[in-house]
Design an enzyme around this catalytic site. Structure first.
Site, PDB file in Angstrom:
ATOM      1  N   LYS A 195       0.853  16.438  40.505  1.00  0.00           N
ATOM      2  CA  LYS A 195       0.075  16.127  39.308  1.00  0.00           C
ATOM      3  C   LYS A 195      -0.737  17.300  38.818  1.00  0.00           C
ATOM      4  CE  LYS A 195      -0.844  11.388  40.243  1.00  0.00           C
ATOM      5  NZ  LYS A 195      -1.425  11.610  41.568  1.00  0.00           N
TER       6      LYS A 195
ATOM      7  N   LYS B 188      -5.569  21.395  51.080  1.00  0.00           N
ATOM      8  CA  LYS B 188      -6.595  21.157  50.059  1.00  0.00           C
ATOM      9  C   LYS B 188      -7.843  21.996  50.320  1.00  0.00           C
ATOM     10  CE  LYS B 188      -4.905  16.746  48.524  1.00  0.00           C
ATOM     11  NZ  LYS B 188      -4.874  15.326  48.819  1.00  0.00           N
TER      12      LYS B 188
ATOM     13  N   LYS C  97       6.697  21.114  45.869  1.00  0.00           N
ATOM     14  CA  LYS C  97       7.058  19.833  45.253  1.00  0.00           C
ATOM     15  C   LYS C  97       6.408  19.691  43.883  1.00  0.00           C
ATOM     16  CE  LYS C  97       3.160  17.099  46.766  1.00  0.00           C
ATOM     17  NZ  LYS C  97       2.729  15.867  46.200  1.00  0.00           N
TER      18      LYS C  97
HETATM   19  P1  ADP Z   1       0.186  13.979  43.636  1.00  0.00           P
HETATM   20  O1  ADP Z   1       0.578  14.727  44.885  1.00  0.00           O
HETATM   21  O2  ADP Z   1       1.093  14.279  42.488  1.00  0.00           O
HETATM   22  O3  ADP Z   1      -1.267  14.038  43.279  1.00  0.00           O
HETATM   23  P2  ADP Z   1      -0.359  11.405  44.841  1.00  0.00           P
HETATM   24  O4  ADP Z   1      -1.022  12.109  45.966  1.00  0.00           O
HETATM   25  O5  ADP Z   1      -1.183  10.527  43.953  1.00  0.00           O
HETATM   26  O6  ADP Z   1       0.471  12.443  43.946  1.00  0.00           O
HETATM   27  O7  ADP Z   1       0.853  10.564  45.421  1.00  0.00           O
HETATM   28  C1  ADP Z   1       1.349   9.370  44.858  1.00  0.00           C
HETATM   29  C2  ADP Z   1       2.703   9.037  45.455  1.00  0.00           C
HETATM   30  O8  ADP Z   1       3.704   9.917  44.924  1.00  0.00           O
HETATM   31  C3  ADP Z   1       2.758   9.211  46.975  1.00  0.00           C
HETATM   32  O9  ADP Z   1       3.556   8.149  47.500  1.00  0.00           O
HETATM   33  C4  ADP Z   1       3.462  10.523  47.167  1.00  0.00           C
HETATM   34  O10 ADP Z   1       4.171  10.570  48.388  1.00  0.00           O
HETATM   35  C5  ADP Z   1       4.430  10.530  45.986  1.00  0.00           C
HETATM   36  N1  ADP Z   1       4.788  11.912  45.589  1.00  0.00           N
HETATM   37  C6  ADP Z   1       3.966  12.837  45.020  1.00  0.00           C
HETATM   38  N2  ADP Z   1       4.650  13.983  44.742  1.00  0.00           N
HETATM   39  C7  ADP Z   1       5.943  13.762  45.144  1.00  0.00           C
HETATM   40  C8  ADP Z   1       7.151  14.546  45.098  1.00  0.00           C
HETATM   41  N3  ADP Z   1       7.183  15.758  44.545  1.00  0.00           N
HETATM   42  N4  ADP Z   1       8.280  13.996  45.613  1.00  0.00           N
HETATM   43  C9  ADP Z   1       8.282  12.736  46.124  1.00  0.00           C
HETATM   44  N5  ADP Z   1       7.186  11.959  46.180  1.00  0.00           N
HETATM   45  C10 ADP Z   1       6.019  12.450  45.695  1.00  0.00           C
END
Ligand code: ADP
Length: 334
Positions: A200, A115, A197
């Site tokens: 969002k 980040k 991966k």
């Molecule tokens: P993002 O990375 O999309 O902003 P968050 O940090 O809010 O998502 O994570 C919310 C949940 O979703 C966490 O438990 C995270 O491990 C899971 N998560 C986010 N992206 C993935 C992915 N591509 N595969 C599996 N789990 C994910």
């Protein structure tokens, strides 16, 4: 009296629409766990401030994440579904845990380094101490299990370290929380371009959102990277093809997967057909969630009730923990 249930805690940041990674890494487990455990699930609005300081869209995003969780099957009467900032004790425990967290270990965290690279002009202390705030959320409810995706493994290890340090210094109070998934391994849903991966805020054309229209889902899936296909039987799959098959594992039937696996092994696979099938299976999976979330999202009265009910449950649990924490630390002056 019934057996005391084990405690579960997890959260999702309101930084955009939920995607397949959030669903299969996190929300799918939430929905299954709500039947067997005492669950606390929150929308992590405070965490989102580390990367999204502009709060103009925050309220809307929080409502949408709540609606999407409910649309996926989470029942606000069975779990505490709440907004992180409604639990003020979070900030207090975060402060105490910050005294037990070392600069060196925080700087080494992979997510911090990633980040910091993405926002070199805003490497704020909140970003550095993100895992401490996360530990506060979990330990506040003395949770044992944390359903999360693979990207969160390191944060969970840090939560265990902070819990251990607190217990050692002030007295046993916190369980050491572990990452949880109903399968064997933690899940990582790959992005459609095969690079990293689904997420969002990055890579939006390579991420399938639970809010995507049928047309957009088809368009994104058809654009996924492929090649001219294997020319000999039993060729190992390149990463980006492996990714398409792993997405299929999530939404397609066993027969469909079997058919394309054997086509691939026989060097007869047609990627156009494979992607068309995957797109239709994705549409079948996502459309009902999208439609339900859309109908809940604008129901302000219902969502206010959900948040109030969730906050009441989360605050009752947090108050209990913090009374014991203050006492153990000797901060109970009278
Ligand atoms: P993002 O990375 O999309 O902003 P968050 O940090 O809010 O998502 O994570 C919310 C949940 O979703 C966490 O438990 C995270 O491990 C899971 N998560 C986010 N992206 C993935 C992915 N591509 N595969 C599996 N789990 C994910």
């Amino acid at each position: 009296m019934g057996r005391k249930k084990e405690i579960v805690m997890s959260g999702i940041r309101p930084t955009g629409y939920l995607h397949l990674g959030n669903y299969f890494g996190a929300v799918r487990n939430y929905v299954r766990m709500q039947e067997e455990y005492d669950c606390f699930f929150m929308v992590a609005d405070l965490h989102s401030l580390t990367t999204h300081p502009d709060t103009k869209e925050l309220q809307d995003n929080v409502r949408r994440v709540l609606a999407e969780n409910i649309a996926c099957g989470l029942d606000p009467d069975k779990v505490a579904l709440y907004c992180q900032s409604h639990v003020r004790e979070t900030a207090e425990l975060y402060l105490f845990l910050n005294m037990l967290a070392y600069k060196g270990e925080l700087e080494k965290t992979t997510t911090f380094k990633d980040k910091a690279r993405l926002q070199p002009d805003n490497i704020n202390a909140g970003l550095l101490t993100y895992p401490v705030l996360q530990a506060a959320d979990i330990l506040l409810h003395r949770a044992s299990f944390v359903p999360v995706g693979k990207d969160q493994e390191q944060h969970l290890e840090m939560s265990r370290n902070f819990a251990k340090r607190f217990n050692h210094r002030y007295g046993e109070i916190f369980p050491e929380p572990v990452a949880f998934n109903f399968g064997d391994d933690l899940v990582k849903v790959p992005s459609l371009d095969g690079a990293g991966k689904m997420s969002k805020s990055e890579n939006q054309l390579a991420t399938l959102y639970l809010s995507d229209s049928d047309e957009l889902i088809r368009k994104k899936v058809m654009k996924a990277k492929t090649d001219s296909g294997p020319t000999e039987p039993n060729t190992p799959k390149p990463d980006y093809i492996e990714n398409i098959f792993s997405l299929m594992q999530l939404v397609s039937t066993a027969e469909v997967i079997q058919k394309f696996e054997s086509d691939y092994d026989n060097a007869q696979v047609r990627y156009g057909d494979l992607k068309k099938q995957l797109a239709e299976d994705m549409v079948r999976f996502i459309a009902p969630i999208r439609e339900k979330a859309e109908s809940i999202r604008h129901d302000d009265v219902y969502l206010k009730e959900v948040m109030e009910k969730g906050a009441a449950k989360a605050n009752a649990s947090a108050n209990g923990t913090m009374a014991s924490v203050r006492q153990l630390m000797g901060l109970n002056y009278y």
